[in-house]
Scaffold this active site. Structure first.
Site, mmCIF file in Angstrom:
data_model
loop_
_atom_site.group_PDB
_atom_site.id
_atom_site.type_symbol
_atom_site.label_atom_id
_atom_site.label_comp_id
_atom_site.label_asym_id
_atom_site.label_seq_id
_atom_site.Cartn_x
_atom_site.Cartn_y
_atom_site.Cartn_z
ATOM 1 N N ARG A 65 19.058 5.145 -11.140
ATOM 2 C CA ARG A 65 17.837 5.935 -11.193
ATOM 3 C C ARG A 65 18.127 7.406 -10.958
ATOM 4 N NH1 ARG A 65 14.579 8.056 -7.463
ATOM 5 N NH2 ARG A 65 15.311 6.897 -5.646
ATOM 6 N N LEU A 113 9.075 8.416 -7.576
ATOM 7 C CA LEU A 113 7.669 8.767 -7.347
ATOM 8 C C LEU A 113 6.926 8.793 -8.679
ATOM 9 C CD1 LEU A 113 7.907 11.572 -4.605
ATOM 10 C CD2 LEU A 113 7.086 9.232 -4.324
ATOM 11 N N GLU A 129 18.225 15.055 -2.243
ATOM 12 C CA GLU A 129 18.981 15.699 -3.310
ATOM 13 C C GLU A 129 18.470 17.123 -3.536
ATOM 14 O OE1 GLU A 129 19.928 12.945 -6.440
ATOM 15 O OE2 GLU A 129 19.113 14.334 -7.913
ATOM 16 N N ASP A 165 9.794 -8.241 0.181
ATOM 17 C CA ASP A 165 8.869 -9.381 0.290
ATOM 18 C C ASP A 165 8.318 -9.824 -1.068
ATOM 19 O OD1 ASP A 165 9.280 -9.102 3.015
ATOM 20 O OD2 ASP A 165 7.454 -7.950 3.330
ATOM 21 N N ALA A 193 0.822 -1.214 0.000
ATOM 22 C CA ALA A 193 0.000 0.000 0.000
ATOM 23 C C ALA A 193 0.849 1.253 0.000
ATOM 24 C CB ALA A 193 -0.952 -0.016 1.203
ATOM 25 N N GLY A 194 1.965 1.215 -0.715
ATOM 26 C CA GLY A 194 2.708 2.442 -0.976
ATOM 27 C C GLY A 194 2.079 3.148 -2.169
ATOM 28 N N GLY A 195 2.797 4.100 -2.729
ATOM 29 C CA GLY A 195 2.240 4.893 -3.821
ATOM 30 C C GLY A 195 1.844 4.051 -5.028
ATOM 31 N N LEU A 236 17.904 9.780 5.228
ATOM 32 C CA LEU A 236 18.045 10.433 3.929
ATOM 33 C C LEU A 236 18.048 11.956 4.061
ATOM 34 C CD1 LEU A 236 17.925 10.219 0.797
ATOM 35 C CD2 LEU A 236 15.446 10.275 1.020
ATOM 36 N N HIS A 252 20.012 2.824 -0.802
ATOM 37 C CA HIS A 252 18.808 3.636 -0.899
ATOM 38 C C HIS A 252 17.724 3.007 -1.748
ATOM 39 C CE1 HIS A 252 16.361 7.212 -1.049
ATOM 40 N NE2 HIS A 252 16.553 7.398 -2.329
ATOM 41 N N HIS A 309 22.594 6.361 -2.108
ATOM 42 C CA HIS A 309 22.291 7.793 -2.151
ATOM 43 C C HIS A 309 23.489 8.547 -1.591
ATOM 44 C CE1 HIS A 309 20.355 11.649 -1.636
ATOM 45 N NE2 HIS A 309 19.289 11.194 -2.275
ATOM 46 N N ARG A 333 23.373 10.314 -9.234
ATOM 47 C CA ARG A 333 23.698 9.844 -7.884
ATOM 48 C C ARG A 333 24.881 8.883 -7.860
ATOM 49 N NH1 ARG A 333 17.556 9.075 -5.482
ATOM 50 N NH2 ARG A 333 17.186 11.302 -5.274
ATOM 51 N N GLN A 340 21.143 1.498 -5.713
ATOM 52 C CA GLN A 340 21.557 2.893 -5.626
ATOM 53 C C GLN A 340 22.018 3.242 -4.217
ATOM 54 O OE1 GLN A 340 18.694 6.412 -6.250
ATOM 55 N NE2 GLN A 340 20.143 6.480 -7.944
ATOM 56 N N PHE A 398 17.051 19.046 -9.935
ATOM 57 C CA PHE A 398 17.491 17.799 -9.335
ATOM 58 C C PHE A 398 18.624 17.237 -10.174
ATOM 59 C CE2 PHE A 398 15.391 14.592 -6.348
ATOM 60 C CZ PHE A 398 15.091 15.524 -5.390
#
Lengths: 586, 250
Positions: free
Chosen positions: A398, A404, A255, A221, A15-17, A252, A353, A242, A286, A240, A119
């Site tokens: 990335r 996101l 950036e 998982d 249930a993340g983004g 974190l 990261h 960071h 990065r 990655q 960025f």
């Protein structure tokens, strides 16, 4: 006792983004959706994303999706699939406008439009001037997006199984995925969730490293569930680091600090990034910045009494700007290093990261695996999105602000494809009893005391092993040693026991199941890294320092049964000309 | 590569390490014993370590201790608990600030499931009750809706809530009427949408809250402000809602 059975059209695990964006699309299309999450949804790790989401809105500086596409491909060190990257960059503005319509409280410009910041790795005109492409809600963009997506799902009446742990996918004899076996952490009771179509959106696995920016729940998982279902994991060697985790602790520091004008200095007070990336300097990719920091420290130019970190300076930005654009960073630095960035620099060190690799999918989110006939055959009934997936838009490295974006673009795309799939597959297929037995045994196994090995000790050993043998810089001998050690840890884990056999909220059992998943993912990372004899993106081999397109412009595939396999990179975009590999400098 | 060595960040020697004592609430719903407390002693702790670091070390010694945790940096809101009598997040509470023995209890006024884990269902139900999603009836533009920086600033101090529950579980009015008073967290969410220039349901939201209990049980005790780990001010948010109601009714 037979587990309770529940039936839904679609099952979303995580249930993340990514999971919530997909669930929303499915629920809006009148499908019945179950979302299974081992934590309450707003505690998923998307909440911790800081800097923002990339889209060529051109609100601040000129921009277009094609430049974004070029930057993403170059950032990926040409390992990204160009069809998926074109799709994502074209869809980005619409995806961000949608988020705004969902209620995300983006920061604003004077003219009322969404604020965008610079960025790393962003350019105008295919490698020219710095672009400003990252749409931000101060430095809490992930929080703002995750909460808004959860809120929209409440409105859409998505069915949530909060604090339920997914054990394994359920498949019939033909390999079709028919749902998952999960258990309610609060009661210990298992539940069979039958679904016509299942989406894995379980996030990353940087918990395989001791020092990382990730939440404790980021244990790979879904990746491990895919491996156990016979699906290989793709490009797992690309992890990655960071550049700016708080030194020694790992929290974190976005950036966006450098995007707003902050910069790195070494022990001699020098802005060393000028030597490594003369044009982009602190806003290079990065992987480039992380290697530069480690090189400075190795060569004796670190900061502090042990010369073991570098400093991130932002005091020159002024208190007003820091409070407006970077308030959470100020809070984090005060809390964890007792430094107020308005005056003091922040000690930083490259920190594990993000998992660029994952469950291989096409740009519709369908999980694909090689068969005897084709390198990429869809696995019936199974989709994956976000950090647990590898579509692959991030390739070997990335760009900040693209994760996101990845979750909202492909969460939506996967859901749309799932809706079509549901139209063609109107009925649940019979679930053979036997399908539940294996996953059930994986849960019950922890009720037995098998041996002495303890879960916390093995977890510590695994994380130290990965840090030591598969870190920022890698080399054959130590990678081979790492493979052997991770294999040994997995064997010991077979004999591990836990000291709690209760039913209600048994977190020891959850942690044991998570460690099994972590160990499988760690094996995928270190084995894939030992096999790839070149340096590309985040995978830096001191014994093979150059990129080798002739031999290695290909995706790695690791499976538990067969070890390493490879498949070609999709170089051909959807409509525009391909960007052929060339030398990558910033 | 002869000179190649794995490199790792070594923590500089910090303040003197020491021993600390913890008194932790224990409740096993499956056992016969009622609730009680258990003492733990940890060595080699430093004042700049966080309470969550200590809890994770206790968990390694005693796997049966139950508590929630995830991000470890104060953004996910999982590890809210009562620490020496005050609600807070374990992951951003420095050991050096705590007197011994450190008393750890579940969030007060909320049913306990096990040890430090409480049942947040009612809390989440109240969150849902304020319809915490942006409500706009106008056709959506093909780009973003415009919002001026000063309009967006009205959301600062409201949108950052992490739903940890520290505030509601510190509110005496909430302890008395958890079923009827919505509590500071849900009301802060209501304010977040009432204040949003893009939301078109302001009047409906105010009507729904105009009730002797839902909102008006707040007596401005301000415990919520005192404990909020994100430095938010639910009392002020509730005050803003009241003022709007007043303006609407005159």
């Amino acid at each position: 006792m037979r587990p309770e059975r529940r039936r839904f059209d679609a099952l979303v695990i995580g249930a993340g983004g990514g999971g919530l964006r997909a669930a929303l699309q499915l629920a809006n299309a009148e499908a019945t959706v179950a979302v299974v999450s081992k934590v309450f949804p707003t505690r998923s790790h998307t909440v911790a994303a800081q800097g923002g989401v990339n889209a060529s809105l051109a609100n601040v500086l000129p921009d277009n999706w094609h430049w974004h596409m070029f930057d993403t491909i170059k950032g990926s060190d040409y390992l990204g699939d160009q069809d998926a990257i074109e799709y994502m960059c074209r869809a980005a503005p619409k995806a961000v406008y949608e988020l705004e319509h969902f209620g995300v409280p983006f920061s604003r410009l004077e003219n009322g439009r969404i604020y965008q910041r610079a960025f790393g790795g962003q350019s105008q005109h295919f490698g020219g001037e710095q672009a400003a492409r990252t749409c931000a809600a101060a430095d809490r963009t992930g929080h703002a997006i995750l909460h808004s997506l959860y809120q929209q799902n409440i409105r859409a009446r998505t069915h949530f199984f909060d604090e339920h742990f997914a054990l394994d996918l359920l498949r019939d004899e033909s390999g079709r995925v028919l749902g998952a076996l999960v258990f309610d952490i609060a009661t210990g009771e298992s539940v069979v969730i039958e679904a016509k179509v299942t989406l894995l959106a379980t996030g990353g696995a940087a918990q395989v490293y001791r020092t990382n920016t990730n939440a404790l729940i980021n244990t790979g998982d879904g990746m491990a569930m895919a491996l156990r279902a016979g699906v290989p994991l793709q490009d797992m060697e690309f992890v990655q680091f960071h550049p700016t985790g708080i030194a020694g602790k790992g929290m974190l520091i976005t950036e966006g600090v450098r995007g707003e004008g902050g910069y790195l200095v070494n022990g001699e007070g020098e802005r060393f990034m000028e030597r490594y990336a003369p044009n982009a300097r602190d806003l290079a990719s990065r992987d480039v910045v992380s290697r530069a920091i480690v090189t400075e420290i190795r060569e004796g130019r670190g900061c502090g009494p042990r010369r073991d970190h570098v400093l991130l300076k932002l005091d020159h930005l002024g208190e007003a700007l820091i409070n407006r654009r970077l308030p959470a960073i100020r809070e984090t630095a005060r809390t964890f290093v007792n430094a107020d960035p308005v005056r003091d620099p922040i000690p930083v060190f490259p920190t594990a990261h993000y998992t660029m690799g994952g469950i291989p999918t096409n740009r519709h989110g369908q999980v694909v695996a090689p068969t005897a006939d084709a390198p990429e055959e869809p696995v019936e009934g199974l989709y994956a999105v976000g950090e647990c997936a590898c579509v692959s838009v991030h390739g070997a490295n990335r760009l900040g602000g693209n994760s996101l974006l990845d979750i909202v673009v492909f969460g939506r795309a996967a859901a749309n494809h799932m809706i079509d799939y549901l139209a063609e597959h109107r009925y649940h297929r019979p679930l053979p009893e036997a399908a539940v037995e294996g996953p059930r045994a994986r849960l019950d196994r922890w009720d037995e005391a098998r041996g002495e090995a303890s879960v916390p000790e093995l977890r510590r050993e695994l994380q130290r092993t990965m840090e030591e043998y598969a870190g920022v810089f890698r080399e054959q001998e130590s990678l081979d040693e790492g493979v052997a050690r991770v294999r040994a840890i997995r064997e010991q884990l077979e004999l591990a026991a836990i000291g709690d056999h209760s039913r209600v909220f048994n977190t020891a059992r959850v942690e044991a199941l998570e460690l099994v998943n972590l160990a499988d993912v760690a094996l995928a990372v270190v084995t894939s890294a030992a096999a790839r004899r070149e340096s590309r993106g985040a995978h830096s081999r001191v014994d093979h320092p150059d990129r080798d397109d002739a031999r290695w412009l290909k995706h790695s595939l690791f499976s538990l049964a067969e070890g390493m396999d490879y498949k070609p990179v999709r170089i051909k975009p959807l409509t525009v000309d391909s960007f052929p590999p060339k030398e990558r400098t910033y | 590569m002869a000179d190649w060595q794995p490199l790792r960040f070594m923590q500089a020697p910090g303040p003197k390490a020491g021993r600390m004592r913890f008194s932790v609430y224990r409740f096993d719903p499956e056992g016969d014993a009622g609730p009680g407390t258990q003492e733990y002693v940890l060595d080699d702790l430093t004042p700049d370590m966080m309470l969550l670091d200590a809890l994770l070390r206790i968990k390694e010694q005693d796997e049966t201790l139950g508590f929630r945790r995830s991000c470890g940096e104060g953004v996910c809101g999982s590890d809210a608990m009562n620490i020496n009598g005050r609600n807070g997040l374990a992951c951003i509470t420095r050991l050096g600030e705590l007197v011994e023995p450190v008393k750890l209890r579940p969030l007060p006024g909320i049913p306990v499931i096990r040890d430090l884990i409480v049942d947040m269902d009612n809390f989440y139900r109240q969150y849902r009750e304020v319809e915490p999603w942006l409500q706009a009836r106008e056709a959506q533009p093909e780009v973003e809706r415009f919002q001026l920086p000063e309009e967006r600033e009205r959301l600062d101090g409201l949108y950052e809530c992490i739903l940890c529950g520290c505030c509601s579980a510190a509110c005496p009015s909430y302890w008395w009427n958890p079923d009827r008073f919505l509590g500071p967290a849900a009301l802060l969410q209501a304010a977040r949408f009432i204040e949003d220039s893009r939301d078109e349901a302001c009047d409906k939201r105010l009507d729904q809250l105009d009730d002797a209990y839902k909102l008006f049980r707040c007596h401005s005790i301000m415990n919520c402000v005192d404990v909020c780990p994100k430095g938010l001010n639910p009392t002020e948010a509730i005050e803003r809602i009241r003022k709007r109601m007043l303006r609407n009714s005159t």
